[in-house]
Design an enzyme around this catalytic site. Structure first.
Site, short mmCIF file in Angstrom:
data_model
loop_
_atom_site.label_atom_id
_atom_site.label_comp_id
_atom_site.label_asym_id
_atom_site.label_seq_id
_atom_site.Cartn_x
_atom_site.Cartn_y
_atom_site.Cartn_z
N HIS A 69 0.95 -1.05 0.02
CA HIS A 69 -0.01 0.14 0.25
C HIS A 69 1.24 1.44 0.17
O HIS A 69 2.10 0.99 -0.03
CB HIS A 69 -0.72 -0.63 1.07
N GLU A 71 1.38 4.03 1.46
CA GLU A 71 1.40 4.65 3.11
C GLU A 71 2.95 3.26 3.63
O GLU A 71 4.11 3.91 4.07
CB GLU A 71 0.85 4.01 3.82
N CYS A 97 -5.74 1.64 5.63
CA CYS A 97 -6.54 0.32 6.41
C CYS A 97 -6.26 -0.22 7.50
O CYS A 97 -4.86 0.10 8.30
CB CYS A 97 -6.51 -1.21 5.29
N CYS A 106 -2.17 -0.81 7.56
CA CYS A 106 -1.59 0.15 7.81
C CYS A 106 -1.47 1.26 8.89
O CYS A 106 -0.21 1.93 8.97
CB CYS A 106 -1.55 0.76 6.73
N ARG A 213 -8.38 5.45 -21.79
CA ARG A 213 -8.78 4.09 -21.81
C ARG A 213 -8.25 3.68 -20.89
O ARG A 213 -7.85 2.80 -20.09
CB ARG A 213 -7.74 3.61 -23.53
N THR A 225 -20.15 -0.49 -33.99
CA THR A 225 -18.83 0.33 -34.02
C THR A 225 -17.89 -0.94 -34.17
O THR A 225 -17.46 -0.85 -34.93
CB THR A 225 -19.07 0.69 -32.76
N ARG A 236 -2.53 4.15 -27.03
CA ARG A 236 -2.15 4.25 -27.70
C ARG A 236 -1.52 5.89 -27.64
O ARG A 236 0.09 5.81 -28.08
CB ARG A 236 -2.05 3.74 -29.79
N GLY A 298 -21.67 3.09 -30.16
CA GLY A 298 -22.25 4.37 -31.57
C GLY A 298 -23.53 5.07 -30.77
O GLY A 298 -23.35 4.72 -29.96
N1 LIG Z 1 -18.46 9.26 -31.73
C1 LIG Z 1 -18.41 8.65 -31.00
O1 LIG Z 1 -18.37 8.90 -30.04
C2 LIG Z 1 -18.57 7.15 -32.02
C3 LIG Z 1 -17.53 6.26 -31.12
C4 LIG Z 1 -18.19 4.85 -31.28
C5 LIG Z 1 -18.48 4.56 -32.69
N2 LIG Z 1 -19.35 5.74 -33.68
C6 LIG Z 1 -20.03 5.55 -34.63
O2 LIG Z 1 -21.04 4.76 -34.53
C7 LIG Z 1 -21.34 3.89 -35.86
C8 LIG Z 1 -22.16 2.47 -34.96
O3 LIG Z 1 -23.35 2.78 -34.86
P1 LIG Z 1 -24.80 1.82 -33.82
O4 LIG Z 1 -25.64 2.61 -33.44
O5 LIG Z 1 -24.28 1.01 -34.81
O6 LIG Z 1 -23.02 1.06 -32.67
P2 LIG Z 1 -23.03 0.91 -31.40
O7 LIG Z 1 -24.19 1.37 -30.51
O8 LIG Z 1 -21.85 0.79 -31.29
O9 LIG Z 1 -24.11 -0.42 -32.05
C9 LIG Z 1 -25.17 -0.75 -31.69
C10 LIG Z 1 -25.77 -2.76 -31.79
O10 LIG Z 1 -25.26 -2.73 -30.23
C11 LIG Z 1 -26.46 -4.19 -29.97
N3 LIG Z 1 -27.50 -3.76 -29.03
C12 LIG Z 1 -26.96 -4.65 -28.10
N4 LIG Z 1 -27.84 -3.92 -26.66
C13 LIG Z 1 -28.39 -3.01 -27.22
C14 LIG Z 1 -29.37 -1.92 -26.20
N5 LIG Z 1 -29.30 -1.84 -25.30
N6 LIG Z 1 -29.50 -0.86 -27.01
C15 LIG Z 1 -28.71 -0.41 -28.49
N7 LIG Z 1 -27.71 -1.60 -28.79
C16 LIG Z 1 -28.00 -2.16 -28.34
C17 LIG Z 1 -27.23 -3.43 -31.15
O11 LIG Z 1 -27.25 -5.18 -32.12
P3 LIG Z 1 -27.59 -6.04 -31.60
O12 LIG Z 1 -29.15 -6.58 -31.67
O13 LIG Z 1 -27.44 -7.23 -32.83
O14 LIG Z 1 -27.42 -6.53 -30.49
C18 LIG Z 1 -27.22 -2.67 -32.18
O15 LIG Z 1 -26.87 -2.75 -32.94
C19 LIG Z 1 -20.54 3.40 -36.36
O16 LIG Z 1 -20.08 4.15 -36.93
C20 LIG Z 1 -18.62 4.38 -35.18
O17 LIG Z 1 -17.96 5.00 -36.32
C21 LIG Z 1 -18.70 6.92 -33.14
#
Ligand SMILES: NC(=O)c1ccc[n+]([C@@H]2O[C@H](COP(=O)([O-])OP(=O)(O)OC[C@H]3O[C@@H](n4cnc5c(N)ncnc54)[C@H](OP(=O)(O)O)[C@@H]3O)[C@@H](O)[C@H]2O)c1
Length: 352
Positions: A69, A71, A97, A106, A213, A225, A236, A298
């Site tokens: 820890h 300390e 702790c 500690c 991350r 995504t 990275r 996404g």
């Molecule tokens: N701007 C940003 O911060 C950011 C970050 C990451 C990605 N993106 C972009 O987002 C795009 C993809 O979008 P997306 O909406 O398809 O991706 P997503 O939200 O990562 O994945 C969606 C999939 O997740 C599954 N899922 C399971 N449980 C869910 C729930 N409770 N609610 C919603 N989905 C659920 C579904 O597939 P199932 O029905 O098969 O389970 C759904 O089709 C890409 O173009 C990527 O580049 C942007």
């Protein structure tokens, strides 16, 4: 207990000033933060030892579960430099702790030093480890808390300490991880990058994303995504913790993510878990011992988790409208889930 400590080396008429203690807290927090994201299922903790004039004698931080820890690191450093008998004040971000876990308590190690007072930022939220402060008081040491300290920097230091501890506190009390949702939005208001691109944010925002991350024990994403971007989810743009293995959880009810993607992710050092819904994904993440999950998904998964209140911190990165302008980053805390009663959301910006 106090055999071997030469108490004549401490000047009992003097003690560190409040400003020196505040500076020691800032340093202890900096040290702890270096290991944020490496200590699960333990919290990151920092400790600074001062002599009676307020000068720093030694410092230490907790680096990894199963190792010493903060300390104990600091006390060992003081011993090595021959200043062990001059320790007057222990400044520590988490209550020492009081239990025999993988390491001895500690509180006992502090009692075996010449320390007269201990100043603590956060009480230990782990019911098995509490009682360190009381044990120190029982043995005649003075214990103070940062929250009671009258200094202009005390509230900011307290907010940092609470945020640092929040993932551990949530995990130890509920078994669930602290959830940070990272969401990037383009100047046009979309989360989807232009065709052929994976991102649209600035270089500084990319570094921020990789720092988030680094701090996380698990990444949570959606099949959309993975299918669109084939993301690596590795750290990275900043140095990662050595040998760090994270959990990658993919929400994928249709099982659309290929075994090839999953095995490539394992080769990049991830444990991979496929889940059907966010709530069961979070239960699985917590059960793995992960304390902080970063949602990098996404619009579908992001909206679903924000709407369901399954988040603690929301980091929103908005692309700057004009070329050369900085992205706007805002951090908000979920008042319902956050264990940080002050709800301060600036730490991630100040320190990343
Ligand atoms: N701007 C940003 O911060 C950011 C970050 C990451 C990605 N993106 C972009 O987002 C795009 C993809 O979008 P997306 O909406 O398809 O991706 P997503 O939200 O990562 O994945 C969606 C999939 O997740 C599954 N899922 C399971 N449980 C869910 C729930 N409770 N609610 C919603 N989905 C659920 C579904 O597939 P199932 O029905 O098969 O389970 C759904 O089709 C890409 O173009 C990527 O580049 C942007």
């Amino acid at each position: 207990m106090e055999q071997g400590v030469d108490r004549t080396r401490i000047d009992l008429r003097k003690q560190p000033e409040t400003g020196q203690i505040a500076r020691a807290f800032a340093r202890a927090l900096d040290l702890a933060q270096l290991h944020e994201g490496a200590t699960a299922p333990n919290p990151p903790v920092g400790c600074v030892l001062l002599d009676s004039s307020g000068a720093e004698i030694a410092a230490g931080a907790h680096r990894r579960a199963g190792t010493q820890h903060a300390e104990i690191h600091a006390l060992a450093a003081a011993r090595e430099s021959g200043l062990f008998d001059r320790i007057h004040t222990v400044v520590v971000t988490l209550e020492p702790c009081n239990h025999h876990g993988r390491t001895p308590p500690c509180s006992e190690a502090i009692l075996a030093s010449s320390a007269q007072q201990v100043v603590i930022a956060c009480r230990d939220p782990n019911p098995r480890a509490v009682g360190g402060a009381e044990r120190l008081v029982q043995e005649g040491r003075t214990v103070h808390f940062l929250s009671e300290m009258s200094h202009p920097e005390a509230p900011g230091l307290m907010a940092r300490a609470e945020r640092l501890l929040a993932p551990f506190a949530k995990h130890v009390r509920t078994g669930l991880p602290f959830v940070t949702i990272k969401q990037a939005i383009s100047a046009a208001g979309s989360m989807i990058p232009e065709p052929g691109r994976k991102t649209f944010t600035s270089a500084a925002s990319l570094v921020l994303a990789h720092r988030l991350r680094r701090r996380a024990d698990a990444i949570l994403t959606g099949s959309g995504t993975v299918l669109a971007d084939d993301p690596h989810f590795t750290v990275r743009h900043v140095p990662d913790h050595e040998g760090r293995q994270r959990l990658l959880v993919i929400l994928d009810r249709r099982r659309a993510v290929s075994p090839h993607y999953q095995s490539a992710a394992r080769q990049r050092g991830f444990d991979v878990l496929i889940a059907d819904d966010p709530a069961s994904a979070l239960t699985g993440i917590g059960a793995s011992g992960a304390m902080e999950a970063l949602v990098e998904a996404g619009p579908s998964v992001t909206a679903s988790m924000l709407d369901a209140g399954l988040w603690d911190e929301h980091v929103l990165i908005e692309q700057a409208a004009g070329a050369g302008n900085e992205d706007r980053v805002t951090v908000r805390r979920n008042p319902a889930f956050s264990l940080d009663s002050q709800g301060k959301g600036t730490d991630v910006l100040r320190h990343y």
